[in-house]
Design a protein around this motif. Structure first.
Motif, PDB file in Angstrom:
ATOM      1  N   THR A   1       0.825  -1.209   0.000  1.00 43.63           N
ATOM      2  CA  THR A   1       0.000   0.000   0.000  1.00 43.63           C
ATOM      3  C   THR A   1       0.853   1.250   0.000  1.00 43.63           C
ATOM      4  O   THR A   1       0.606   2.193  -0.761  1.00 43.63           O
ATOM      5  CB  THR A   1      -0.931   0.000   1.228  1.00 43.63           C
ATOM      6  OG1 THR A   1      -1.727  -1.167   1.197  1.00 43.63           O
ATOM      7  CG2 THR A   1      -1.820   1.219   1.232  1.00 43.63           C
ATOM      8  N   ILE A   2       1.882   1.272   0.836  1.00 45.06           N
ATOM      9  CA  ILE A   2       2.765   2.432   0.901  1.00 45.06           C
ATOM     10  C   ILE A   2       3.485   2.636  -0.421  1.00 45.06           C
ATOM     11  O   ILE A   2       3.619   3.768  -0.903  1.00 45.06           O
ATOM     12  CB  ILE A   2       3.760   2.281   2.067  1.00 45.06           C
ATOM     13  CG1 ILE A   2       3.026   2.421   3.394  1.00 45.06           C
ATOM     14  CG2 ILE A   2       4.889   3.296   1.970  1.00 45.06           C
ATOM     15  CD1 ILE A   2       3.851   2.075   4.603  1.00 45.06           C
ATOM     16  N   SER A   3       3.932   1.559  -1.042  1.00 44.13           N
ATOM     17  CA  SER A   3       4.639   1.701  -2.317  1.00 44.13           C
ATOM     18  C   SER A   3       3.707   2.173  -3.431  1.00 44.13           C
ATOM     19  O   SER A   3       4.092   3.011  -4.255  1.00 44.13           O
ATOM     20  CB  SER A   3       5.336   0.399  -2.695  1.00 44.13           C
ATOM     21  OG  SER A   3       4.397  -0.624  -2.908  1.00 44.13           O
ATOM     22  N   VAL A   4       2.476   1.680  -3.460  1.00 44.46           N
ATOM     23  CA  VAL A   4       1.521   2.123  -4.484  1.00 44.46           C
ATOM     24  C   VAL A   4       1.183   3.603  -4.300  1.00 44.46           C
ATOM     25  O   VAL A   4       1.175   4.377  -5.260  1.00 44.46           O
ATOM     26  CB  VAL A   4       0.238   1.259  -4.445  1.00 44.46           C
ATOM     27  CG1 VAL A   4      -0.886   1.893  -5.241  1.00 44.46           C
ATOM     28  CG2 VAL A   4       0.520  -0.128  -4.964  1.00 44.46           C
ATOM     29  N   LEU A   5       0.946   4.029  -3.063  1.00 43.48           N
ATOM     30  CA  LEU A   5       0.607   5.431  -2.830  1.00 43.48           C
ATOM     31  C   LEU A   5       1.801   6.350  -3.054  1.00 43.48           C
ATOM     32  O   LEU A   5       1.631   7.493  -3.493  1.00 43.48           O
ATOM     33  CB  LEU A   5       0.041   5.605  -1.424  1.00 43.48           C
ATOM     34  CG  LEU A   5      -1.326   4.957  -1.192  1.00 43.48           C
ATOM     35  CD1 LEU A   5      -1.783   5.169   0.232  1.00 43.48           C
ATOM     36  CD2 LEU A   5      -2.349   5.475  -2.169  1.00 43.48           C
ATOM     37  N   SER A   6       3.010   5.873  -2.790  1.00 44.86           N
ATOM     38  CA  SER A   6       4.202   6.671  -3.082  1.00 44.86           C
ATOM     39  C   SER A   6       4.367   6.851  -4.587  1.00 44.86           C
ATOM     40  O   SER A   6       4.736   7.936  -5.047  1.00 44.86           O
ATOM     41  CB  SER A   6       5.446   5.996  -2.505  1.00 44.86           C
ATOM     42  OG  SER A   6       5.359   5.911  -1.118  1.00 44.86           O
TER      43      SER A   6
ATOM     44  N   ILE B   1      -3.891   9.746   1.271  1.00 45.78           N
ATOM     45  CA  ILE B   1      -3.426   8.989   2.439  1.00 45.78           C
ATOM     46  C   ILE B   1      -4.552   8.820   3.448  1.00 45.78           C
ATOM     47  O   ILE B   1      -4.742   7.741   4.010  1.00 45.78           O
ATOM     48  CB  ILE B   1      -2.200   9.671   3.060  1.00 45.78           C
ATOM     49  CG1 ILE B   1      -0.994   9.493   2.151  1.00 45.78           C
ATOM     50  CG2 ILE B   1      -1.899   9.108   4.446  1.00 45.78           C
ATOM     51  CD1 ILE B   1       0.216  10.274   2.568  1.00 45.78           C
ATOM     52  N   TRP B   2      -5.335   9.859   3.683  1.00 41.62           N
ATOM     53  CA  TRP B   2      -6.386   9.772   4.695  1.00 41.62           C
ATOM     54  C   TRP B   2      -7.561   8.905   4.270  1.00 41.62           C
ATOM     55  O   TRP B   2      -8.138   8.204   5.089  1.00 41.62           O
ATOM     56  CB  TRP B   2      -6.898  11.165   5.047  1.00 41.62           C
ATOM     57  CG  TRP B   2      -6.023  11.837   6.043  1.00 41.62           C
ATOM     58  CD1 TRP B   2      -5.104  12.804   5.786  1.00 41.62           C
ATOM     59  CD2 TRP B   2      -5.950  11.574   7.437  1.00 41.62           C
ATOM     60  NE1 TRP B   2      -4.474  13.164   6.928  1.00 41.62           N
ATOM     61  CE2 TRP B   2      -4.973  12.427   7.970  1.00 41.62           C
ATOM     62  CE3 TRP B   2      -6.611  10.715   8.293  1.00 41.62           C
ATOM     63  CZ2 TRP B   2      -4.649  12.435   9.321  1.00 41.62           C
ATOM     64  CZ3 TRP B   2      -6.283  10.723   9.637  1.00 41.62           C
ATOM     65  CH2 TRP B   2      -5.323  11.567  10.136  1.00 41.62           C
TER      66      TRP B   2
ATOM     67  N   SER C   1      -8.581   1.770   2.447  1.00 40.12           N
ATOM     68  CA  SER C   1      -9.273   0.955   1.446  1.00 40.12           C
ATOM     69  C   SER C   1      -8.304   0.092   0.649  1.00 40.12           C
ATOM     70  O   SER C   1      -8.573  -1.087   0.386  1.00 40.12           O
ATOM     71  CB  SER C   1     -10.046   1.851   0.478  1.00 40.12           C
ATOM     72  OG  SER C   1     -10.962   2.627   1.179  1.00 40.12           O
ATOM     73  N   VAL C   2      -7.166   0.666   0.272  1.00 42.19           N
ATOM     74  CA  VAL C   2      -6.176  -0.090  -0.488  1.00 42.19           C
ATOM     75  C   VAL C   2      -5.567  -1.190   0.381  1.00 42.19           C
ATOM     76  O   VAL C   2      -5.347  -2.308  -0.082  1.00 42.19           O
ATOM     77  CB  VAL C   2      -5.086   0.856  -1.055  1.00 42.19           C
ATOM     78  CG1 VAL C   2      -3.974   0.081  -1.721  1.00 42.19           C
ATOM     79  CG2 VAL C   2      -5.697   1.839  -2.025  1.00 42.19           C
ATOM     80  N   TRP C   3      -5.318  -0.875   1.654  1.00 42.77           N
ATOM     81  CA  TRP C   3      -4.757  -1.870   2.552  1.00 42.77           C
ATOM     82  C   TRP C   3      -5.730  -3.033   2.743  1.00 42.77           C
ATOM     83  O   TRP C   3      -5.342  -4.203   2.710  1.00 42.77           O
ATOM     84  CB  TRP C   3      -4.399  -1.226   3.875  1.00 42.77           C
ATOM     85  CG  TRP C   3      -3.523  -2.049   4.767  1.00 42.77           C
ATOM     86  CD1 TRP C   3      -2.838  -3.184   4.436  1.00 42.77           C
ATOM     87  CD2 TRP C   3      -3.218  -1.812   6.129  1.00 42.77           C
ATOM     88  NE1 TRP C   3      -2.127  -3.643   5.509  1.00 42.77           N
ATOM     89  CE2 TRP C   3      -2.344  -2.814   6.564  1.00 42.77           C
ATOM     90  CE3 TRP C   3      -3.597  -0.829   7.021  1.00 42.77           C
ATOM     91  CZ2 TRP C   3      -1.854  -2.878   7.853  1.00 42.77           C
ATOM     92  CZ3 TRP C   3      -3.101  -0.879   8.311  1.00 42.77           C
ATOM     93  CH2 TRP C   3      -2.246  -1.892   8.720  1.00 42.77           C
TER      94      TRP C   3
END
Length: 93
Positions: A30-35, A50-51, A56-58
């Motif tokens: 999730t962190i890599s996709v959002l980055s 992020i908020w 939802s992605v996680w």
């Protein structure tokens, strides 16, 4: 209501591996996709993303892990997503 036995793993190591893959692997993916999304040019929407999108992605990645039957396949999918996003982040920087 009891769980369906055909979806349960027999070994303790397999159950633990899927649990760790769902929580930690899903978090890293999730962190890599959002980055990657943040580096693609949506810098003003990153805070909102992020908020509102992060949980939802996680949960989506957690559902994918529990949908896949074998822990090594789940780890492979999450590692592949993270690696793909890492390569994309590397080339965008």
């Amino acid at each position: 209501m009891p769980a369906n036995r055909k979806y349960l793993l027999k070994t303790r190591l397999g159950r633990t591996s899927k649990l760790v893959a769902a929580s930690v692997g899903g978090l890293f993916a999730t962190i890599s996709v959002l980055s990657l999304i943040g580096l693609l040019g949506f810098k003003k929407l990153v805070v909102l993303t992020i908020w509102f999108v992060f949980p939802s992605v996680w949960v989506f990645f957690i559902a994918i892990v529990y949908w896949i039957k074998k822990p090594r396949h789940a780890w492979g999918v999450l590692s592949g997503i993270t690696l793909l996003c890492a390569v994309g982040i590397y080339f965008l920087r």
